[in-house]
Design a protein around this motif. Sequence first.
Motif, PDB file in Angstrom:
ATOM      1  N   ALA A   1      -5.702  30.715   2.757  1.00 36.73           N
ATOM      2  CA  ALA A   1      -7.047  31.549   2.339  1.00 36.73           C
ATOM      3  C   ALA A   1      -6.709  32.991   2.395  1.00 36.73           C
ATOM      4  O   ALA A   1      -6.137  33.527   3.588  1.00 36.73           O
ATOM      5  N   GLY A   2      -6.654  33.852   1.197  1.00 30.24           N
ATOM      6  CA  GLY A   2      -6.079  34.924   1.199  1.00 30.24           C
ATOM      7  C   GLY A   2      -7.151  36.160   1.075  1.00 30.24           C
ATOM      8  O   GLY A   2      -6.823  37.333   0.975  1.00 30.24           O
ATOM      9  N   GLY A   3      -8.424  35.691   1.405  1.00 29.41           N
ATOM     10  CA  GLY A   3      -9.572  36.767   1.273  1.00 29.41           C
ATOM     11  C   GLY A   3      -9.808  37.580   2.395  1.00 29.41           C
ATOM     12  O   GLY A   3      -9.231  37.454   3.325  1.00 29.41           O
ATOM     13  N   THR A   4     -10.907  38.315   2.511  1.00 27.12           N
ATOM     14  CA  THR A   4     -11.290  39.162   3.545  1.00 27.12           C
ATOM     15  C   THR A   4     -11.992  38.175   4.795  1.00 27.12           C
ATOM     16  O   THR A   4     -12.122  39.009   5.748  1.00 27.12           O
ATOM     17  N   ASN A   5     -12.613  37.143   4.309  1.00 31.31           N
ATOM     18  CA  ASN A   5     -13.458  36.455   5.178  1.00 31.31           C
ATOM     19  C   ASN A   5     -13.283  34.848   5.450  1.00 31.31           C
ATOM     20  O   ASN A   5     -12.810  34.342   4.512  1.00 31.31           O
ATOM     21  N   ALA A   6     -12.642  34.282   6.833  1.00 32.71           N
ATOM     22  CA  ALA A   6     -12.423  33.284   7.072  1.00 32.71           C
ATOM     23  C   ALA A   6     -13.321  32.728   8.364  1.00 32.71           C
ATOM     24  O   ALA A   6     -13.513  33.435   9.365  1.00 32.71           O
ATOM     25  N   SER A   7     -14.354  31.739   8.051  1.00 35.42           N
ATOM     26  CA  SER A   7     -15.289  31.594   9.181  1.00 35.42           C
ATOM     27  C   SER A   7     -15.292  29.903   9.351  1.00 35.42           C
ATOM     28  O   SER A   7     -15.416  29.080   8.246  1.00 35.42           O
ATOM     29  N   PHE A   8     -15.073  29.487  10.521  1.00 34.82           N
ATOM     30  CA  PHE A   8     -15.153  27.861  11.002  1.00 34.82           C
ATOM     31  C   PHE A   8     -15.809  27.804  12.250  1.00 34.82           C
ATOM     32  O   PHE A   8     -15.685  28.034  13.179  1.00 34.82           O
ATOM     33  N   THR A   9     -17.244  27.503  11.675  1.00 35.98           N
ATOM     34  CA  THR A   9     -18.176  27.509  12.685  1.00 35.98           C
ATOM     35  C   THR A   9     -18.734  26.122  13.109  1.00 35.98           C
ATOM     36  O   THR A   9     -19.772  25.862  13.861  1.00 35.98           O
ATOM     37  N   GLY A  10     -18.197  25.166  12.205  1.00 33.69           N
ATOM     38  CA  GLY A  10     -18.555  23.661  12.607  1.00 33.69           C
ATOM     39  C   GLY A  10     -17.675  22.679  11.781  1.00 33.69           C
ATOM     40  O   GLY A  10     -16.991  23.294  10.950  1.00 33.69           O
ATOM     41  N   GLY A  11     -17.609  21.362  12.528  1.00 32.57           N
ATOM     42  CA  GLY A  11     -16.661  20.506  11.686  1.00 32.57           C
ATOM     43  C   GLY A  11     -15.482  20.436  11.925  1.00 32.57           C
ATOM     44  O   GLY A  11     -14.827  21.064  13.328  1.00 32.57           O
ATOM     45  N   SER A  12     -14.299  19.903  11.204  1.00 35.06           N
ATOM     46  CA  SER A  12     -12.965  19.647  11.693  1.00 35.06           C
ATOM     47  C   SER A  12     -12.185  19.971  10.294  1.00 35.06           C
ATOM     48  O   SER A  12     -12.692  19.872   9.284  1.00 35.06           O
ATOM     49  N   ALA A  13     -10.921  20.204  10.625  1.00 38.08           N
ATOM     50  CA  ALA A  13      -9.852  20.359   9.601  1.00 38.08           C
ATOM     51  C   ALA A  13      -8.589  19.643  10.386  1.00 38.08           C
ATOM     52  O   ALA A  13      -8.321  19.763  11.472  1.00 38.08           O
ATOM     53  N   LEU A  14      -7.910  18.790   9.268  1.00 36.19           N
ATOM     54  CA  LEU A  14      -6.798  17.950   9.902  1.00 36.19           C
ATOM     55  C   LEU A  14      -5.824  17.750   8.921  1.00 36.19           C
ATOM     56  O   LEU A  14      -5.960  17.956   7.526  1.00 36.19           O
ATOM     57  N   ASN A  15      -4.649  17.320   9.465  1.00 33.35           N
ATOM     58  CA  ASN A  15      -3.715  16.675   8.557  1.00 33.35           C
ATOM     59  C   ASN A  15      -2.986  17.653   7.507  1.00 33.35           C
ATOM     60  O   ASN A  15      -2.881  17.416   6.421  1.00 33.35           O
ATOM     61  N   GLY A  16      -2.477  18.727   8.111  1.00 32.57           N
ATOM     62  CA  GLY A  16      -1.912  19.944   7.147  1.00 32.57           C
ATOM     63  C   GLY A  16      -1.683  21.135   7.982  1.00 32.57           C
ATOM     64  O   GLY A  16      -1.620  21.290   9.087  1.00 32.57           O
ATOM     65  N   THR A  17      -1.714  22.227   7.162  1.00 31.57           N
ATOM     66  CA  THR A  17      -1.341  23.481   7.608  1.00 31.57           C
ATOM     67  C   THR A  17      -2.745  24.406   6.907  1.00 31.57           C
ATOM     68  O   THR A  17      -2.712  24.429   5.839  1.00 31.57           O
ATOM     69  N   LEU A  18      -3.175  25.198   7.680  1.00 36.66           N
ATOM     70  CA  LEU A  18      -4.171  26.073   7.504  1.00 36.66           C
ATOM     71  C   LEU A  18      -3.634  27.495   7.553  1.00 36.66           C
ATOM     72  O   LEU A  18      -3.403  27.918   8.739  1.00 36.66           O
ATOM     73  N   VAL A  19      -3.742  28.486   6.458  1.00 31.29           N
ATOM     74  CA  VAL A  19      -3.114  29.649   6.614  1.00 31.29           C
ATOM     75  C   VAL A  19      -4.171  30.583   6.344  1.00 31.29           C
ATOM     76  O   VAL A  19      -4.759  30.706   5.234  1.00 31.29           O
ATOM     77  N   VAL A  20      -4.617  31.706   7.083  1.00 30.94           N
ATOM     78  CA  VAL A  20      -5.530  32.700   6.766  1.00 30.94           C
ATOM     79  C   VAL A  20      -4.444  33.922   6.692  1.00 30.94           C
ATOM     80  O   VAL A  20      -3.920  34.409   7.767  1.00 30.94           O
ATOM     81  N   ALA A  21      -4.327  34.543   5.489  1.00 34.49           N
ATOM     82  CA  ALA A  21      -3.532  35.540   5.240  1.00 34.49           C
ATOM     83  C   ALA A  21      -4.054  36.851   4.837  1.00 34.49           C
ATOM     84  O   ALA A  21      -4.719  37.262   3.902  1.00 34.49           O
ATOM     85  N   GLY A  22      -4.198  37.874   5.964  1.00 35.99           N
ATOM     86  CA  GLY A  22      -4.534  39.330   5.786  1.00 35.99           C
ATOM     87  C   GLY A  22      -6.221  39.375   5.639  1.00 35.99           C
ATOM     88  O   GLY A  22      -6.854  40.116   4.932  1.00 35.99           O
ATOM     89  N   ALA A  23      -6.838  38.581   6.477  1.00 36.25           N
ATOM     90  CA  ALA A  23      -8.445  38.635   6.332  1.00 36.25           C
ATOM     91  C   ALA A  23      -8.871  39.999   7.138  1.00 36.25           C
ATOM     92  O   ALA A  23      -8.159  40.559   7.896  1.00 36.25           O
ATOM     93  N   THR A  24      -9.884  40.359   6.780  1.00 37.24           N
ATOM     94  CA  THR A  24     -10.639  41.323   7.689  1.00 37.24           C
ATOM     95  C   THR A  24     -11.120  40.787   8.819  1.00 37.24           C
ATOM     96  O   THR A  24     -11.253  41.229  10.040  1.00 37.24           O
ATOM     97  N   THR A  25     -11.947  39.467   8.668  1.00 34.46           N
ATOM     98  CA  THR A  25     -12.713  39.073  10.027  1.00 34.46           C
ATOM     99  C   THR A  25     -12.303  37.498   9.702  1.00 34.46           C
ATOM    100  O   THR A  25     -12.647  36.757   8.976  1.00 34.46           O
ATOM    101  N   THR A  26     -11.892  37.063  10.848  1.00 33.53           N
ATOM    102  CA  THR A  26     -11.670  35.485  11.083  1.00 33.53           C
ATOM    103  C   THR A  26     -12.562  34.855  12.392  1.00 33.53           C
ATOM    104  O   THR A  26     -12.309  35.483  13.470  1.00 33.53           O
ATOM    105  N   VAL A  27     -13.386  33.947  12.153  1.00 32.31           N
ATOM    106  CA  VAL A  27     -14.179  33.676  13.210  1.00 32.31           C
ATOM    107  C   VAL A  27     -13.993  32.138  13.461  1.00 32.31           C
ATOM    108  O   VAL A  27     -14.030  31.197  12.299  1.00 32.31           O
ATOM    109  N   PHE A  28     -13.677  31.691  14.613  1.00 31.28           N
ATOM    110  CA  PHE A  28     -13.835  30.373  14.951  1.00 31.28           C
ATOM    111  C   PHE A  28     -14.703  30.136  15.937  1.00 31.28           C
ATOM    112  O   PHE A  28     -15.154  30.680  16.795  1.00 31.28           O
TER     113      PHE A  28
END
Length: 252
Positions: free
Chosen positions: A87-114
Amino acid sequence: MRTLVLYAAYFCLLQSVRAQTSYTWNGSVSTAWNTPANWTPGGVPAAADNVTIVTGGNNCILAANTSINNITLTSGTLNLGGYTLTAGGTNASFTGGSALNGTLVVAGATTTVFGGGAVTMNCAVTVTSAAITLKNTTFQGVTSLTKTGPTNDASAGNNVFNGALTVTNNGAGVLYLGNGNPDQYNAAATFNNNGGNNLDIAWNSTGNVFNGPVTFNNNPTTNNGIYVSWYSTGTVFNNSLTVSSSGGTGVQ
C-alpha cells in the motif's frame, strides 16, 4: 493545432481523475481478489486505487504480488495467499479483522493506524509512515515499524508481538508505546532511536512484559534518547538486554 493539444490535455486529465477508484470487498462470487464482481463498484483494484476490506460473502484471497494506494481493514479476513500486498498511499488503517499468510507493506504513508477493535496481523508487516499508532493488535509475524514524521504519536497499548519486532523512530516527533495500557513482547525486540526526538517504550502503563531478548540503540540527531518504563510500574524483562547509545540523553 492548439485546440487539439488542449483536447488531448483535457482527455489525459479525465483519465487521471478516473484512474483512482475506491473499492470495497463484497466477496459475493468467490474468494478471488481478481474477480470484478467481488468488489463494489465492480472492477479489480490497481496501483492507484483505494481498498477497503470488510466481512463479505467470502474471504478475500490475493492471487499475486499486488500494489494499491490506501488500505482500510475494518472487519473480515484478508488472506494474502503467500504474496506481498504493498500500500503506497497516504493512509493505512487496520481497525478490525485480520490479515494473514503473506507480507503486508505500507510504504511512505502519512498516517498508519492499528487497532480500534481487536486486530490480528498473522503475516509479516513492514510499515514506513510519518505517523504510527498501535492498540489492541496482535502481531504474529516478523514486524518492522518505522516512524518518519514530526508529530508525537501515542500508542494506547494492549498490543502483543509474537514475532521478531523492530521499532525505529527516524522522525522529529516522539513515538510512545504502551501509553495507558501495557504491551507484551514474546520474541526478540529491537528499538532504534535515530531521529530528532525520543522513543518512549512501556510508557505510563502497568505490567509491560518482555519475554524475548531486547536491544535498545540510541543514535539521535539531537539531544534525545530512549526512555523505558517511564511513569510505569511492574515492567518485567525475562531475557537479555543489550544497550547502545552514541549520544543524546542515552537509554534510561
